[in-house]
Write a protein that holds these residues in place. Structure first.
Motif: not given
Length: 148
Positions: A18-21, A102-104, A112-113, A117-119
């Motif tokens: 789940e933390s990979l999301c 930028w991945h948390p 950070s996502v 500006g990646m969300s």
């Protein structure tokens, strides 16, 4: 060393999985398939359970009961899910690629996502507000998906 580089996807605990999301929200957007080419196009229309502010499902544990066609990501289904965003950590790890800075999990910052500006936060509309015939007008290329 990072757990996602040390273990196979199948060996991850539920918490690790789940933390990979990264929380980008791109997987919760409505997609259209071109009948002639098979190409998949992503819209700016989100699932009825998606919370546009948090970029998370508003009822994640029971989502399948409310959205029967919601796709549950598992190590066994990743190979079939060619529509996953190019920036998706599940896809990247499956393909043996590194996570973006930028991945948390890399940055150590939960938002950070969004900062990168990646969300899709605050940039989508609920599926109930768009008529089916107008979905094609809502196709959008999201940051990080330009080469897809």
């Amino acid at each position: 060393m990072a757990f996602w580089t040390e273990k196979s996807l199948a060996d991850l605990s539920e918490q690790e999985w789940e933390s990979l999301c990264d929380g980008c929200g791109k997987c919760c957007l409505i997609r259209l398939e071109d009948e002639d080419t098979g190409d998949i196009h992503t819209t700016d229309v989100h699932c009825k359970l998606f919370d546009s502010a948090s970029c998370r499902c508003s009822n994640y544990p029971d989502r399948k009961a409310h959205v029967p066609d919601c796709v549950k990501l598992t190590p066994d289904t990743l190979a079939e899910l060619t529509w996953l965003p190019m920036t998706c950590a599940y896809r990247l790890v499956y393909e043996g690629k590194p996570l973006f800075d930028w991945h948390p999990l890399v940055s150590g910052e939960a938002d950070s996502v969004h900062k990168a500006g990646m969300s899709v936060a605050h940039q989508t509309v609920p599926e109930g507000q768009v008529k089916l015939r107008h979905l094609v007008r809502r196709i959008r290329i999201w940051p990080g998906e330009e080469g897809a």
